[in-house]
Write an enzyme that holds these catalytic residues in place. Structure first.
Site, PDB file in Angstrom:
ATOM      1  N   THR A   1      -7.603   0.515 -12.560  1.00 17.81           N
ATOM      2  CA  THR A   1      -7.225   1.118 -11.278  1.00 17.81           C
ATOM      3  C   THR A   1      -6.048   2.034 -11.547  1.00 17.81           C
ATOM      4  O   THR A   1      -5.276   1.803 -12.470  1.00 17.81           O
ATOM      5  CB  THR A   1      -6.839   0.066 -10.217  1.00 17.81           C
ATOM      6  OG1 THR A   1      -6.453   0.734  -9.015  1.00 17.81           O
ATOM      7  CG2 THR A   1      -5.682  -0.816 -10.659  1.00 17.81           C
TER       8      THR A   1
ATOM      9  N   ASN B   1      -4.152   2.995  -8.812  1.00 18.64           N
ATOM     10  CA  ASN B   1      -3.338   2.854  -7.595  1.00 18.64           C
ATOM     11  C   ASN B   1      -2.108   1.992  -7.921  1.00 18.64           C
ATOM     12  O   ASN B   1      -2.218   0.808  -8.216  1.00 18.64           O
ATOM     13  CB  ASN B   1      -4.215   2.203  -6.514  1.00 18.64           C
ATOM     14  CG  ASN B   1      -3.474   1.964  -5.219  1.00 18.64           C
ATOM     15  OD1 ASN B   1      -2.293   1.641  -5.211  1.00 18.64           O
ATOM     16  ND2 ASN B   1      -4.186   2.111  -4.110  1.00 18.64           N
TER      17      ASN B   1
ATOM     18  N   LYS C   1      -1.674  -1.271  -6.022  1.00 17.83           N
ATOM     19  CA  LYS C   1      -2.564  -2.335  -6.489  1.00 17.83           C
ATOM     20  C   LYS C   1      -2.048  -2.903  -7.816  1.00 17.83           C
ATOM     21  O   LYS C   1      -2.081  -4.106  -8.033  1.00 17.83           O
ATOM     22  CB  LYS C   1      -3.980  -1.797  -6.728  1.00 17.83           C
ATOM     23  CG  LYS C   1      -4.781  -1.518  -5.490  1.00 17.83           C
ATOM     24  CD  LYS C   1      -6.207  -1.156  -5.908  1.00 17.83           C
ATOM     25  CE  LYS C   1      -7.077  -0.715  -4.775  1.00 17.83           C
ATOM     26  NZ  LYS C   1      -8.410  -0.280  -5.236  1.00 17.83           N
TER      27      LYS C   1
ATOM     28  N   ASP D   1     -12.095  -2.723  -6.376  1.00 22.24           N
ATOM     29  CA  ASP D   1     -12.473  -1.782  -5.331  1.00 22.24           C
ATOM     30  C   ASP D   1     -12.355  -2.510  -4.002  1.00 22.24           C
ATOM     31  O   ASP D   1     -12.839  -3.638  -3.866  1.00 22.24           O
ATOM     32  CB  ASP D   1     -13.882  -1.214  -5.521  1.00 22.24           C
ATOM     33  CG  ASP D   1     -13.989   0.129  -4.819  1.00 22.24           C
ATOM     34  OD1 ASP D   1     -13.252   1.060  -5.186  1.00 22.24           O
ATOM     35  OD2 ASP D   1     -14.786   0.255  -3.861  1.00 22.24           O
TER      36      ASP D   1
ATOM     37  N   PHE E   1       0.759  -0.542   1.408  1.00 20.64           N
ATOM     38  CA  PHE E   1       0.139   0.784   1.324  1.00 20.64           C
ATOM     39  C   PHE E   1      -1.085   0.833   2.240  1.00 20.64           C
ATOM     40  O   PHE E   1      -1.419  -0.159   2.900  1.00 20.64           O
ATOM     41  CB  PHE E   1      -0.261   1.095  -0.125  1.00 20.64           C
ATOM     42  CG  PHE E   1      -1.400   0.246  -0.651  1.00 20.64           C
ATOM     43  CD1 PHE E   1      -1.207  -1.070  -1.031  1.00 20.64           C
ATOM     44  CD2 PHE E   1      -2.687   0.773  -0.764  1.00 20.64           C
ATOM     45  CE1 PHE E   1      -2.253  -1.847  -1.501  1.00 20.64           C
ATOM     46  CE2 PHE E   1      -3.744   0.005  -1.254  1.00 20.64           C
ATOM     47  CZ  PHE E   1      -3.521  -1.312  -1.615  1.00 20.64           C
TER      48      PHE E   1
ATOM     49  N   LYS F   1       2.061 -11.301   1.387  1.00 20.69           N
ATOM     50  CA  LYS F   1       0.745 -10.665   1.559  1.00 20.69           C
ATOM     51  C   LYS F   1      -0.233 -11.201   0.525  1.00 20.69           C
ATOM     52  O   LYS F   1      -1.371 -11.550   0.852  1.00 20.69           O
ATOM     53  CB  LYS F   1       0.883  -9.134   1.442  1.00 20.69           C
ATOM     54  CG  LYS F   1      -0.463  -8.414   1.528  1.00 20.69           C
ATOM     55  CD  LYS F   1      -0.386  -6.921   1.244  1.00 20.69           C
ATOM     56  CE  LYS F   1      -1.776  -6.338   1.027  1.00 20.69           C
ATOM     57  NZ  LYS F   1      -1.798  -4.975   0.533  1.00 20.69           N
TER      58      LYS F   1
HETATM   59  P1  IMP Z   1     -10.149   2.098  -3.578  1.00 18.14           P
HETATM   60  O1  IMP Z   1      -9.044   2.563  -4.447  1.00 18.14           O
HETATM   61  O2  IMP Z   1     -11.397   2.873  -3.663  1.00 18.14           O
HETATM   62  O3  IMP Z   1     -10.380   0.622  -3.712  1.00 18.14           O
HETATM   63  O4  IMP Z   1      -9.679   2.442  -2.111  1.00 18.14           O
HETATM   64  C1  IMP Z   1      -9.163   1.502  -1.353  1.00 18.14           C
HETATM   65  C2  IMP Z   1      -8.591   2.107  -0.081  1.00 18.14           C
HETATM   66  O5  IMP Z   1      -8.704   1.071   0.890  1.00 18.14           O
HETATM   67  C3  IMP Z   1      -7.122   2.401  -0.264  1.00 18.14           C
HETATM   68  O6  IMP Z   1      -6.864   3.753  -0.466  1.00 18.14           O
HETATM   69  C4  IMP Z   1      -6.548   1.935   1.054  1.00 18.14           C
HETATM   70  O7  IMP Z   1      -6.652   2.961   1.992  1.00 18.14           O
HETATM   71  C5  IMP Z   1      -7.470   0.816   1.470  1.00 18.14           C
HETATM   72  N1  IMP Z   1      -6.972  -0.490   0.980  1.00 18.14           N
HETATM   73  C6  IMP Z   1      -7.454  -1.253  -0.028  1.00 18.14           C
HETATM   74  N2  IMP Z   1      -6.739  -2.369  -0.192  1.00 18.14           N
HETATM   75  C7  IMP Z   1      -5.753  -2.292   0.718  1.00 18.14           C
HETATM   76  C8  IMP Z   1      -4.668  -3.153   1.033  1.00 18.14           C
HETATM   77  O8  IMP Z   1      -4.428  -4.202   0.410  1.00 18.14           O
HETATM   78  N3  IMP Z   1      -3.880  -2.744   2.035  1.00 18.14           N
HETATM   79  C9  IMP Z   1      -4.102  -1.600   2.749  1.00 18.14           C
HETATM   80  N4  IMP Z   1      -5.084  -0.761   2.496  1.00 18.14           N
HETATM   81  C10 IMP Z   1      -5.911  -1.108   1.471  1.00 18.14           C
END
Ligand code: IMP
Length: 200
Positions: free
Chosen positions: A10, A12, A15, A71, A151, A174
């Site tokens: 990832t 992010n 995350k 994801d 986030f 959380k």
């Molecule tokens: P991913 O990176 O494709 O998994 O996108 C996940 C998206 O879902 C993120 O950009 C957030 O907008 C939302 N998201 C996923 N997990 C969380 C969380 O724990 N808190 C708030 N938003 C989340």
């Protein structure tokens, strides 16, 4: 025996922080940035499961490392499960958390059913094998964002049974009740029960 090295598939940063808090005692955690990955990991599937697998296999096939992808998405009942797999880009490109939250609040304007759930699908890769783990948390979407931790949709997601949004909780709080933490519990049980790395 030293800790098993684990690459997080990832990019992010939020995350990564959460996963380090959840798994840092068990694994020697590294990021794909250390592997020189600069482009955004692909996530072109039509489900969280597909995207999670896609991210893990992208890293596994190129670097043959033990890795874990995440994801996640927010599914809002009154919106038929949207934004779901499109959570990160709900308000369009480029990804923008604040714009996503504004759009969500606007879509739910006047709607009484505020129920929603967050879902995480983790994919773990080790030596050619893949395993997946899912976690979810139920809650409601509040109409005015609150808190500045976390986030994404954290400022508008209030888990069931609590009077604070995820953004009003510390990361540790959380993690104890959220989707990612719950999926991690399953992953950790699997590693323990299968004594996965004990003979390595
Ligand atoms: P991913 O990176 O494709 O998994 O996108 C996940 C998206 O879902 C993120 O950009 C957030 O907008 C939302 N998201 C996923 N997990 C969380 C969380 O724990 N808190 C708030 N938003 C989340």
């Amino acid at each position: 025996m030293g800790k098993q090295r684990l690459y997080l598939a990832t990019q992010n940063q939020h995350k990564i922080e959460e996963i380090k808090d959840l798994l840092g005692d068990l694994f020697d955690i590294h990021t794909v940035f250390e592997l020189g990955v600069q482009i955004e990991l692909p996530e072109t599937g039509s489900s969280l499961q597909e995207n999670s697998h896609q991210k893990a296999s992208y890293i596994a096939s190129r670097f043959s490392v033990t890795c874990l992808s995440d994801d996640s998405g927010l599914e809002v009942h009154a919106l038929g499960g949207a934004p779901g797999v499109y959570s990160a880009r709900y308000a369009g490109e480029p990804k923008d958390d604040a714009a996503n939250v504004r759009k969500l609040i606007a879509e739910l304007d006047g709607i009484l059913d505020r129920s929603a759930r967050f879902v995480t699908v983790l994919t773990f890769h080790h030596e050619g094998q893949y395993f997946s783990f899912e976690g979810e948390v139920q809650g409601d979407i509040v109409s005015i964002p609150r808190g500045d931790h976390g986030f994404g949709y954290d400022p508008v997601f209030q888990p069931a049974g609590y009077d604070r949004t995820f953004a009003e909780m510390t990361m540790v709080e959380k993690n104890q009740l959220a989707h990612r933490g719950r999926a991690m519990l399953k992953f950790k049980s699997f590693i323990d029960e299968a004594a996965f790395f004990s003979d390595k």
